[in-house]
Design a protein around this motif. Structure first.
Motif, PDB file in Angstrom:
ATOM      1  N   TYR A   9       0.849  -1.181   0.000  1.00 27.95           N
ATOM      2  CA  TYR A   9       0.000   0.000   0.000  1.00 27.95           C
ATOM      3  C   TYR A   9       0.888   1.236   0.000  1.00 27.95           C
ATOM      4  O   TYR A   9       2.003   1.195   0.507  1.00 27.95           O
ATOM      5  CB  TYR A   9      -0.865   0.043   1.277  1.00 27.95           C
ATOM      6  CG  TYR A   9      -1.794  -1.119   1.418  1.00 27.95           C
ATOM      7  CD1 TYR A   9      -3.103  -1.046   0.956  1.00 27.95           C
ATOM      8  CD2 TYR A   9      -1.376  -2.293   2.030  1.00 27.95           C
ATOM      9  CE1 TYR A   9      -3.967  -2.119   1.100  1.00 27.95           C
ATOM     10  CE2 TYR A   9      -2.228  -3.373   2.163  1.00 27.95           C
ATOM     11  CZ  TYR A   9      -3.523  -3.280   1.700  1.00 27.95           C
ATOM     12  OH  TYR A   9      -4.374  -4.337   1.827  1.00 27.95           O
ATOM     13  N   ILE A  10       0.374   2.318  -0.535  1.00 29.04           N
ATOM     14  CA  ILE A  10       1.038   3.603  -0.421  1.00 29.04           C
ATOM     15  C   ILE A  10       0.334   4.344   0.712  1.00 29.04           C
ATOM     16  O   ILE A  10      -0.882   4.558   0.654  1.00 29.04           O
ATOM     17  CB  ILE A  10       0.926   4.433  -1.726  1.00 29.04           C
ATOM     18  CG1 ILE A  10       1.440   3.641  -2.924  1.00 29.04           C
ATOM     19  CG2 ILE A  10       1.657   5.761  -1.572  1.00 29.04           C
ATOM     20  CD1 ILE A  10       2.881   3.226  -2.848  1.00 29.04           C
ATOM     21  N   PHE A  11       1.092   4.705   1.724  1.00 30.22           N
ATOM     22  CA  PHE A  11       0.570   5.464   2.856  1.00 30.22           C
ATOM     23  C   PHE A  11       0.908   6.929   2.637  1.00 30.22           C
ATOM     24  O   PHE A  11       2.049   7.271   2.322  1.00 30.22           O
ATOM     25  CB  PHE A  11       1.206   4.975   4.162  1.00 30.22           C
ATOM     26  CG  PHE A  11       1.024   5.921   5.317  1.00 30.22           C
ATOM     27  CD1 PHE A  11      -0.230   6.156   5.840  1.00 30.22           C
ATOM     28  CD2 PHE A  11       2.106   6.587   5.869  1.00 30.22           C
ATOM     29  CE1 PHE A  11      -0.405   7.034   6.902  1.00 30.22           C
ATOM     30  CE2 PHE A  11       1.942   7.455   6.937  1.00 30.22           C
ATOM     31  CZ  PHE A  11       0.686   7.685   7.452  1.00 30.22           C
ATOM     32  N   ALA A  12      -0.078   7.786   2.789  1.00 30.18           N
ATOM     33  CA  ALA A  12       0.126   9.240   2.724  1.00 30.18           C
ATOM     34  C   ALA A  12      -0.501   9.850   3.973  1.00 30.18           C
ATOM     35  O   ALA A  12      -1.726   9.850   4.120  1.00 30.18           O
ATOM     36  CB  ALA A  12      -0.497   9.818   1.471  1.00 30.18           C
ATOM     37  N   CYS A  13       0.338  10.350   4.874  1.00 27.98           N
ATOM     38  CA  CYS A  13      -0.170  10.918   6.123  1.00 27.98           C
ATOM     39  C   CYS A  13      -0.974  12.181   5.822  1.00 27.98           C
ATOM     40  O   CYS A  13      -0.479  13.087   5.153  1.00 27.98           O
ATOM     41  CB  CYS A  13       0.982  11.252   7.064  1.00 27.98           C
ATOM     42  SG  CYS A  13       0.413  12.005   8.613  1.00 27.98           S
ATOM     43  N   THR A  48      -3.556   3.710  -0.234  1.00 31.21           N
ATOM     44  CA  THR A  48      -3.969   3.365  -1.589  1.00 31.21           C
ATOM     45  C   THR A  48      -3.256   2.072  -1.954  1.00 31.21           C
ATOM     46  O   THR A  48      -2.077   1.913  -1.616  1.00 31.21           O
ATOM     47  CB  THR A  48      -3.541   4.464  -2.584  1.00 31.21           C
ATOM     48  OG1 THR A  48      -4.044   5.702  -2.146  1.00 31.21           O
ATOM     49  CG2 THR A  48      -4.054   4.172  -3.981  1.00 31.21           C
ATOM     50  N   GLU A  49      -3.950   1.163  -2.610  1.00 30.87           N
ATOM     51  CA  GLU A  49      -3.297  -0.068  -3.042  1.00 30.87           C
ATOM     52  C   GLU A  49      -2.163   0.278  -4.009  1.00 30.87           C
ATOM     53  O   GLU A  49      -2.358   1.039  -4.946  1.00 30.87           O
ATOM     54  CB  GLU A  49      -4.304  -0.984  -3.742  1.00 30.87           C
ATOM     55  CG  GLU A  49      -5.373  -1.496  -2.810  1.00 30.87           C
ATOM     56  CD  GLU A  49      -6.427  -2.291  -3.552  1.00 30.87           C
ATOM     57  OE1 GLU A  49      -6.175  -2.725  -4.695  1.00 30.87           O
ATOM     58  OE2 GLU A  49      -7.515  -2.478  -2.993  1.00 30.87           O
ATOM     59  N   ALA A  50      -0.976  -0.271  -3.758  1.00 32.83           N
ATOM     60  CA  ALA A  50       0.184   0.032  -4.593  1.00 32.83           C
ATOM     61  C   ALA A  50      -0.044  -0.393  -6.025  1.00 32.83           C
ATOM     62  O   ALA A  50       0.452   0.246  -6.958  1.00 32.83           O
ATOM     63  CB  ALA A  50       1.428  -0.616  -4.017  1.00 32.83           C
ATOM     64  N   SER A  51      -0.806  -1.466  -6.249  1.00 32.46           N
ATOM     65  CA  SER A  51      -1.056  -1.931  -7.616  1.00 32.46           C
ATOM     66  C   SER A  51      -1.878  -0.908  -8.403  1.00 32.46           C
ATOM     67  O   SER A  51      -1.726  -0.804  -9.617  1.00 32.46           O
ATOM     68  CB  SER A  51      -1.781  -3.270  -7.592  1.00 32.46           C
ATOM     69  OG  SER A  51      -3.004  -3.172  -6.903  1.00 32.46           O
ATOM     70  N   ILE A  52      -2.704  -0.138  -7.734  1.00 34.95           N
ATOM     71  CA  ILE A  52      -3.467   0.921  -8.395  1.00 34.95           C
ATOM     72  C   ILE A  52      -2.585   2.156  -8.582  1.00 34.95           C
ATOM     73  O   ILE A  52      -2.564   2.765  -9.630  1.00 34.95           O
ATOM     74  CB  ILE A  52      -4.730   1.297  -7.562  1.00 34.95           C
ATOM     75  CG1 ILE A  52      -5.710   0.143  -7.592  1.00 34.95           C
ATOM     76  CG2 ILE A  52      -5.362   2.578  -8.095  1.00 34.95           C
ATOM     77  CD1 ILE A  52      -6.906   0.328  -6.697  1.00 34.95           C
ATOM     78  N   ALA A  53      -1.809   2.501  -7.555  1.00 37.97           N
ATOM     79  CA  ALA A  53      -0.967   3.686  -7.623  1.00 37.97           C
ATOM     80  C   ALA A  53       0.181   3.516  -8.604  1.00 37.97           C
ATOM     81  O   ALA A  53       0.655   4.466  -9.192  1.00 37.97           O
ATOM     82  CB  ALA A  53      -0.423   4.013  -6.225  1.00 37.97           C
ATOM     83  N   ASP A  54       0.649   2.280  -8.793  1.00 33.63           N
ATOM     84  CA  ASP A  54       1.801   2.003  -9.647  1.00 33.63           C
ATOM     85  C   ASP A  54       1.401   1.018 -10.730  1.00 33.63           C
ATOM     86  O   ASP A  54       1.903  -0.096 -10.765  1.00 33.63           O
ATOM     87  CB  ASP A  54       2.953   1.465  -8.792  1.00 33.63           C
ATOM     88  CG  ASP A  54       4.217   1.253  -9.593  1.00 33.63           C
ATOM     89  OD1 ASP A  54       4.422   1.967 -10.594  1.00 33.63           O
ATOM     90  OD2 ASP A  54       5.011   0.368  -9.225  1.00 33.63           O
TER      91      ASP A  54
END
Length: 56
Positions: A9-13, A48-54
């Motif tokens: 996952y991509i974490f964005a605070c 955000t799921e990393a597979s969607i973000a990347d």
């Protein structure tokens, strides 16, 4: 569709803007303990799921 293939996952605070790529257990720890940088509370909306973000 299963979440079985999601392992990053991509974490964005929402407070400090720090971004990190995390696995499922790190995601759970961030939700439970807050941002490792600023300590603010974290909800599932910060990921955000990393597979969607990347998806390239």
């Amino acid at each position: 569709m299963s979440s079985e293939g999601i392992d990053e996952y991509i974490f964005a605070c929402p407070e400090c803007g720090e971004t990190l790529t995390v696995n499922d257990s790190m995601r759970a720890a961030l939700i439970g303990k807050g941002c490792v940088i600023c300590g603010s509370a974290v909800t599932a909306d910060a990921f955000t799921e990393a597979s969607i973000a990347d998806s390239s």
